[in-house]
Design a protein around this motif. Sequence first.
Motif, PDB file in Angstrom:
ATOM      1  N   ALA A   1       0.727  -1.002  -0.057  1.00  0.00           N
ATOM      2  CA  ALA A   1       0.155   0.021  -0.072  1.00  0.00           C
ATOM      3  C   ALA A   1       0.914   1.430   0.022  1.00  0.00           C
ATOM      4  O   ALA A   1       0.484   2.208   0.588  1.00  0.00           O
TER       5      ALA A   1
ATOM      6  N   LEU B   1      -3.695  -3.995   3.728  1.00  0.00           N
ATOM      7  CA  LEU B   1      -2.945  -3.304   4.917  1.00  0.00           C
ATOM      8  C   LEU B   1      -2.504  -4.306   5.876  1.00  0.00           C
ATOM      9  O   LEU B   1      -3.540  -5.156   6.583  1.00  0.00           O
TER      10      LEU B   1
ATOM     11  N   ASP C   1       1.131   2.035   9.862  1.00  0.00           N
ATOM     12  CA  ASP C   1       0.362   1.323  10.395  1.00  0.00           C
ATOM     13  C   ASP C   1      -0.997   1.507   9.977  1.00  0.00           C
ATOM     14  O   ASP C   1      -1.855   1.970  10.867  1.00  0.00           O
ATOM     15  N   LEU C   2      -1.419   1.510   8.654  1.00  0.00           N
ATOM     16  CA  LEU C   2      -2.477   2.032   7.990  1.00  0.00           C
ATOM     17  C   LEU C   2      -3.604   0.841   8.607  1.00  0.00           C
ATOM     18  O   LEU C   2      -4.706   1.445   8.640  1.00  0.00           O
ATOM     19  N   CYS C   3      -3.330  -0.308   8.976  1.00  0.00           N
ATOM     20  CA  CYS C   3      -4.363  -1.184   9.276  1.00  0.00           C
ATOM     21  C   CYS C   3      -5.035  -0.651  10.673  1.00  0.00           C
ATOM     22  O   CYS C   3      -5.899  -0.553  11.063  1.00  0.00           O
TER      23      CYS C   3
END
Lengths: 347, 484
Positions: A323, B179, B190-192
């Motif tokens: 991403a 993610l 840390d997009l999760c």
Amino acid sequence: MDAAGVAAALREASGVRVVGGGTKLGWGRPIEAPELSVAELDAIVEHNVGDLTAILQAGCPLATARDAFAAEGQMLALDPPDDGATIGGVVATGDSGPLRHRYGSPRDLVLGVQVALPDGSLARAGSKVIKNVAGYDLAKLMSGAYGTLGVVTEVSVRLHPKPREWLTVVVRRDDPHALAAAASELTHRPLEAERLDLRWDGDAGAVLVQLCGASAPERAASIDGEVVEVDEELWAAQRAAQRGPVVLRVSSTQQGLADVLSAARDHGAVCVARAAHGLAWLRLEAADAELVTALRARLGACVLLDAPAALRREVDPWGPLSAEPLMRRVKARFDPYDTLNPGLLLT
Amino acid sequence: MDGGLKLIEELRGICGDAHVVTEHHALRTYESDGLLQYATVPRAAVLPATGEEVAAVVRACHEAGVPWVARGSGSGLSGGALPLEDGVLVVLSRLRRILEVDLENQRVVCEPGVTNIAISAAVGPSHFYPPDPSSQIVCSIGGNVAENSGGAHCFKYGFTTNYVCGLEVVLPDGSVVELGGKELDLPGYDLCGVFVGSEGTLGVATKVIVRVVPTPESVRTLVSFFESPRHAGQAVSAIVSAGVVPGAIEMMDNLTIGASEAMAHAGWPLDAGAALLVELDGPQAELEATFDQVGELCEKAGCSEVRVARDEAERQVFWKMRKSAFPAMGRVSSHYYVQDSVIPRTALAEVLERIDWLAREYDLQVANVFHAGDGNLHPLVCYDGHAEGEAERAEALAGEIVVACVDAGGSITGEHGVGVDKKRYMPRMFSEADLDAFQKLRCAFDPDGLANPGKVMPTPRLCGEVPGPYREHPLEKAGLAERF
């Protein structure tokens, strides 16, 4: 300089190197920029004993916080290496030690943050209570972002009761696969271990299980291993092996750890791992770009932490980012002119 | 909805005619989530069957410039899944496959429509998935991700965010990103972590990877009765100060005990001012060492009685008392308004006093149920919806309670989310600069503001281009929104 001062300095700056305790300046891509230190922001703002929470300024050394909480029988369950590390730096790098097993990483213990942003604003997210879902969880975003999205100036954290009794059981094996299997058997049992680590050094290894509480000796009896009551040195060695001339942090799985341990044996590396989380640190005396690339091909995601600057220039210390375009969009919103640690994470 | 008919045709093409609902009476099924005070019938509801279909639906909405709202089981309590009159409702209930049970690595990969309880069922009895909202039989893991759901066992085990390690997300432009993953500490942001709890405003999860853990060896549960919640609160402090971390520690006040007793028939004393339910779980040997200590601490704090659940059946009755609290309140009051505020646990006595005072001032009954360990209050403001002005008075009282909790150093919501219900209180907790920072994140994920607009943030905001020259947005020109 107070937090507002940090924010004001950012607004004027064209590029800064954010510094706390200065213990991890060798991580990420080498960069050149004037230093902006938060070391003066070193206060314990609140220690709410009854609530098991605290608010720390970013520059507060972890060791100082540890002593203050211990005086009340409490702890901040973070035990990464580097005695000079500050809470801000530990959060910014997402660094963790063996207590990770039970309590998680900084992201799991940070309840709220105050950050200085390049537009000169000072923003808070989260709260100081242990349960809160109001607003976006920017504390997660800042954890492990290496100060490239904002400068953390203050964090509120959750504390835990400090165990009063403990011991460690050591289970030894001299084959990486047998060692990983022994660890897997233990991670699948409801032991409620405080720490559950793996170690490979030379041609042998061990699983280390730390149990706490009055019943620890009784529970230890269910594990086929050597009981070590004075275990401080064992765990100090686990933490120490996360630093070295060249250290790679491997994001693997429980099952993948057998390969990581084998790779350690093959390359004469020391390996410590959090068995239940599939996380490993490979400590090498030396490495070149070719070896880093080969280890990535063999083990998956590896972040190059400690390494000579020349190596961190030659090989991308981060490896491929999932991403990445979205990460760039986030970076562009928070730090549009690449003021914060420019080039350290995204180029 | 400009070009609405064309979009609906496209949605039919993606999901099939049977899975696009446009008739008003059928759409009424979806007009509210678990917060019934708000209802809006959407333009259309679409029920995709796969992640690919979700992405195609979101892409079509993006191309048409039509906003959308994602909905799981619709059990949320903040109006987070409240539809938009001119928008599309994306219902995830057909995405209910558990894709992989990877017990060796203690991971489960599933689609968002899978219920919370189904995950524990898939890995049991050796393992379980700890976050356990009271609605866990029906609520979906996708909804849990959106709200960062909690539950009774969170004091010891943590929240949804501590267990979700990977997500597949459809972004509001219809693109798909991974993610995190099964692995932890993957490089980069840390997009999760930041997606969990974002209440459907950053995109929609189409795949969720969670961590599961070994089921505790043993569980022991007791209930003790006190003169008042204040006294019970002292017992909670004593237990926590002694270094005990209970699996759950729940409190009910007199009104709630009475209501639940009529439903669950546990034989609890109806004159008790408060009941404190304490559950310890963990290794058998450790429980032997600490369980008696908990009973003693309750006695020291002045409880009138300690009852220990003798077996699993009695333990289930104890929990039925707690979990019946919300539905049972329907017998006491025709309507009630649930709050979800949080306070530092040590402020309990002071805040309860304030709530009592406010209840008298507003001449309404307030029942209290708490997750006592983490200071998460669920005051139930009782009212008669048919009595002139009473609903408004209840809402105003509920608002005052929220303010009291924030003033005590707490939060407006502990586990239900902001949604539409609490967005007006956001400025009580966050400054303009804080909200600006939230908006930066929002704009990175959803620059066009199409994913669940009108939720979380107190006022509508637009995203400027970054970086680049300033251009006036049509809404801004019309004076309808402020530029962020």
